[in-house]
Design a protein around this motif. Structure first.
Motif, PDB file in Angstrom:
ATOM      1  N   LYS A 192      -7.994  13.596 -15.825  1.00 19.16           N
ATOM      2  CA  LYS A 192      -8.141  12.156 -15.652  1.00 19.16           C
ATOM      3  C   LYS A 192      -7.628  11.724 -14.278  1.00 19.16           C
ATOM      4  CE  LYS A 192      -3.864  10.060 -17.385  1.00 19.16           C
ATOM      5  NZ  LYS A 192      -3.334   9.019 -18.253  1.00 19.16           N
ATOM      6  N   ALA A 193      -6.922  12.602 -13.606  1.00 23.07           N
ATOM      7  CA  ALA A 193      -6.272  12.260 -12.345  1.00 23.07           C
ATOM      8  C   ALA A 193      -7.263  12.094 -11.203  1.00 23.07           C
ATOM      9  CB  ALA A 193      -5.251  13.331 -11.980  1.00 23.07           C
ATOM     10  N   GLN A 194      -7.001  11.090 -10.383  1.00 23.46           N
ATOM     11  CA  GLN A 194      -7.670  10.965  -9.103  1.00 23.46           C
ATOM     12  C   GLN A 194      -6.768  11.685  -8.104  1.00 23.46           C
ATOM     13  OE1 GLN A 194      -9.285   7.156  -7.881  1.00 23.46           O
ATOM     14  NE2 GLN A 194      -9.046   6.405  -9.976  1.00 23.46           N
ATOM     15  N   VAL A 195      -7.272  12.750  -7.518  1.00 28.73           N
ATOM     16  CA  VAL A 195      -6.497  13.556  -6.577  1.00 28.73           C
ATOM     17  C   VAL A 195      -6.929  13.185  -5.170  1.00 28.73           C
ATOM     18  CG1 VAL A 195      -5.960  15.907  -5.833  1.00 28.73           C
ATOM     19  CG2 VAL A 195      -6.346  15.432  -8.266  1.00 28.73           C
ATOM     20  N   MET A 196      -5.971  12.773  -4.339  1.00 32.44           N
ATOM     21  CA  MET A 196      -6.319  12.347  -2.982  1.00 32.44           C
ATOM     22  C   MET A 196      -5.135  12.498  -2.035  1.00 32.44           C
ATOM     23  SD  MET A 196      -6.487   8.219  -3.650  1.00 32.44           S
ATOM     24  CE  MET A 196      -7.225   8.358  -5.252  1.00 32.44           C
ATOM     25  N   LEU A 197      -5.438  12.400  -0.769  1.00 30.93           N
ATOM     26  CA  LEU A 197      -4.417  12.411   0.266  1.00 30.93           C
ATOM     27  C   LEU A 197      -3.712  11.052   0.253  1.00 30.93           C
ATOM     28  CD1 LEU A 197      -3.395  14.166   2.711  1.00 30.93           C
ATOM     29  CD2 LEU A 197      -4.981  12.829   4.111  1.00 30.93           C
ATOM     30  N   PHE A 198      -2.393  11.060   0.172  1.00 30.22           N
ATOM     31  CA  PHE A 198      -1.636   9.804   0.153  1.00 30.22           C
ATOM     32  C   PHE A 198      -1.952   8.973   1.397  1.00 30.22           C
ATOM     33  CE2 PHE A 198       2.922   7.936  -0.227  1.00 30.22           C
ATOM     34  CZ  PHE A 198       2.473   6.879  -1.003  1.00 30.22           C
ATOM     35  N   GLY A 199      -2.148   9.649   2.527  1.00 34.17           N
ATOM     36  CA  GLY A 199      -2.427   8.979   3.796  1.00 34.17           C
ATOM     37  C   GLY A 199      -3.777   8.308   3.880  1.00 34.17           C
ATOM     38  N   GLU A 200      -4.586   8.388   2.798  1.00 33.20           N
ATOM     39  CA  GLU A 200      -5.814   7.590   2.758  1.00 33.20           C
ATOM     40  C   GLU A 200      -5.460   6.108   2.739  1.00 33.20           C
ATOM     41  OE1 GLU A 200      -8.825   8.666  -0.133  1.00 33.20           O
ATOM     42  OE2 GLU A 200      -8.253  10.782   0.048  1.00 33.20           O
ATOM     43  N   PHE A 201      -4.228   5.810   2.394  1.00 29.08           N
ATOM     44  CA  PHE A 201      -3.757   4.422   2.340  1.00 29.08           C
ATOM     45  C   PHE A 201      -2.877   4.080   3.548  1.00 29.08           C
ATOM     46  CE2 PHE A 201      -4.815   5.678  -1.956  1.00 29.08           C
ATOM     47  CZ  PHE A 201      -5.646   4.631  -2.335  1.00 29.08           C
ATOM     48  N   SER A 202      -3.225   4.650   4.703  1.00 31.86           N
ATOM     49  CA  SER A 202      -2.415   4.452   5.908  1.00 31.86           C
ATOM     50  C   SER A 202      -2.488   3.026   6.437  1.00 31.86           C
ATOM     51  CB  SER A 202      -2.851   5.426   7.010  1.00 31.86           C
ATOM     52  OG  SER A 202      -4.131   5.061   7.510  1.00 31.86           O
ATOM     53  N   GLY A 203      -3.606   2.362   6.199  1.00 29.30           N
ATOM     54  CA  GLY A 203      -3.774   1.012   6.722  1.00 29.30           C
ATOM     55  C   GLY A 203      -4.188   1.004   8.184  1.00 29.30           C
ATOM     56  N   THR A 204      -4.439   2.187   8.751  1.00 29.37           N
ATOM     57  CA  THR A 204      -4.803   2.288  10.165  1.00 29.37           C
ATOM     58  C   THR A 204      -6.288   2.520  10.374  1.00 29.37           C
ATOM     59  OG1 THR A 204      -4.460   4.683  10.243  1.00 29.37           O
ATOM     60  CG2 THR A 204      -2.539   3.281  10.718  1.00 29.37           C
ATOM     61  N   GLY A 205      -7.030   2.715   9.266  1.00 31.25           N
ATOM     62  CA  GLY A 205      -8.439   3.021   9.385  1.00 31.25           C
ATOM     63  C   GLY A 205      -8.710   4.517   9.490  1.00 31.25           C
ATOM     64  N   ARG A 206      -7.661   5.312   9.502  1.00 35.29           N
ATOM     65  CA  ARG A 206      -7.813   6.769   9.513  1.00 35.29           C
ATOM     66  C   ARG A 206      -6.810   7.379   8.545  1.00 35.29           C
ATOM     67  NH1 ARG A 206      -3.558   8.593  12.326  1.00 35.29           N
ATOM     68  NH2 ARG A 206      -2.676   7.262  13.904  1.00 35.29           N
ATOM     69  N   LYS A 207      -7.148   8.568   8.055  1.00 28.82           N
ATOM     70  CA  LYS A 207      -6.251   9.265   7.139  1.00 28.82           C
ATOM     71  C   LYS A 207      -5.084   9.857   7.930  1.00 28.82           C
ATOM     72  CE  LYS A 207      -9.976  10.518   4.013  1.00 28.82           C
ATOM     73  NZ  LYS A 207     -10.732  11.616   3.400  1.00 28.82           N
ATOM     74  N   GLU A 208      -3.894   9.720   7.368  1.00 33.07           N
ATOM     75  CA  GLU A 208      -2.698  10.287   7.985  1.00 33.07           C
ATOM     76  C   GLU A 208      -2.100  11.323   7.053  1.00 33.07           C
ATOM     77  OE1 GLU A 208       0.355   7.529   9.269  1.00 33.07           O
ATOM     78  OE2 GLU A 208      -1.162   6.076   9.897  1.00 33.07           O
ATOM     79  N   VAL A 209      -1.396  12.270   7.626  1.00 36.13           N
ATOM     80  CA  VAL A 209      -0.626  13.215   6.820  1.00 36.13           C
ATOM     81  C   VAL A 209       0.850  12.938   7.021  1.00 36.13           C
ATOM     82  CG1 VAL A 209      -2.405  15.000   6.920  1.00 36.13           C
ATOM     83  CG2 VAL A 209      -0.552  15.012   8.594  1.00 36.13           C
ATOM     84  N   VAL A 210       1.624  13.245   5.994  1.00 36.04           N
ATOM     85  CA  VAL A 210       3.077  13.170   6.116  1.00 36.04           C
ATOM     86  C   VAL A 210       3.523  14.590   6.474  1.00 36.04           C
ATOM     87  CG1 VAL A 210       5.255  12.619   4.968  1.00 36.04           C
ATOM     88  CG2 VAL A 210       3.169  11.364   4.350  1.00 36.04           C
ATOM     89  N   GLN A 211       3.917  14.769   7.724  1.00 37.35           N
ATOM     90  CA  GLN A 211       4.338  16.098   8.173  1.00 37.35           C
ATOM     91  C   GLN A 211       5.626  16.509   7.478  1.00 37.35           C
ATOM     92  OE1 GLN A 211       4.632  16.166  12.454  1.00 37.35           O
ATOM     93  NE2 GLN A 211       2.516  16.841  12.621  1.00 37.35           N
ATOM     94  N   ASP A 212       5.731  17.801   7.222  1.00 31.75           N
ATOM     95  CA  ASP A 212       6.935  18.339   6.596  1.00 31.75           C
ATOM     96  C   ASP A 212       8.098  18.203   7.575  1.00 31.75           C
ATOM     97  OD1 ASP A 212       8.891  19.719   5.233  1.00 31.75           O
ATOM     98  OD2 ASP A 212       7.604  21.423   4.748  1.00 31.75           O
ATOM     99  N   PRO A 213       9.094  17.392   7.252  1.00 33.12           N
ATOM    100  CA  PRO A 213      10.210  17.166   8.177  1.00 33.12           C
ATOM    101  C   PRO A 213      11.286  18.252   8.122  1.00 33.12           C
ATOM    102  CG  PRO A 213      10.528  15.840   6.225  1.00 33.12           C
ATOM    103  CD  PRO A 213       9.209  16.548   6.056  1.00 33.12           C
TER     104      PRO A 213
END
Length: 183
Positions: free
Chosen positions: A127-148
């Motif tokens: 039932k899960a929608q699986v997606m990149l969290f950075g699809e919700f960046s608000g910048t118009g492009r997908k972002e990744v959260v780099q491993d800090p």
């Protein structure tokens, strides 16, 4: 699940469940979980009664049972998130049925999730929608959260900022009717 299909017949949407996923479950996914919880558990938030379950996990089992990285915890605390507790765990097959949204922190995590889900779909549905969290960046492009983990404290601060922005954008874009109640 959209905001229109998540209704129970009343004006209040059904409670949703959200899972955040990274590699080891001690830095990024725990940061996202802590930030998201702080937003949806705030009684003054329009999303207060929207979310039923929030969790995080890793695609690898490197840190099972460990607390979040001390830099994750100090970053959360420095930003007002002071009541977060978590023990690292690995992704489970049941997560694809138990969560409505599963957010990957980067493209590698997303590929791992998609591969895992495709393999298990042969035996049960998801039932899960699986997606990149950075699809919700608000910048118009997908972002990744780099491993800090190997980068340092500034990277933890950046991860916090991204998690807060992505969480807010996800909630506002997915449940616009609730967002309007505070406008």
């Amino acid at each position: 699940m959209s905001s229109t299909t998540a209704t129970t017949g009343s004006a209040q949407p059904q409670k949703i469940s959200v899972l955040f996923v990274c590699l080891g479950n001690i830095c990024r996914s725990t940061m996202a979980e802590g930030v998201f919880r702080s937003i949806v558990q705030d009684k003054s938030s329009p999303y207060y009664s929207l979310v039923g379950k929030v969790d995080s996990c890793g695609t690898g089992g490197y840190h099972i049972g460990d607390e979040p990285d001390s830099r994750t915890m100090s970053t959360l605390e420095d930003n007002g998130v002071t009541n977060y507790v978590h023990a690292a765990r690995k992704l489970r097959d049941s997560d694809f049925q138990n969560f409505d949204y599963i957010f990957a922190m980067d493209n590698s995590n997303l590929s791992d999730l998609q591969r895992w889900n495709n393999r298990r779909k042969k035996s049960s549905s998801s039932k899960a929608q699986v997606m990149l969290f950075g699809e919700f960046s608000g910048t118009g492009r997908k972002e990744v959260v780099q491993d800090p983990y190997y980068i340092g404290r500034d990277a933890f601060e950046k991860a916090f900022e991204q998690c807060k922005r992505f969480s807010t954008n996800f909630l506002e874009q997915t449940f616009p009717d609730l967002a309007k109640t505070t406008a």
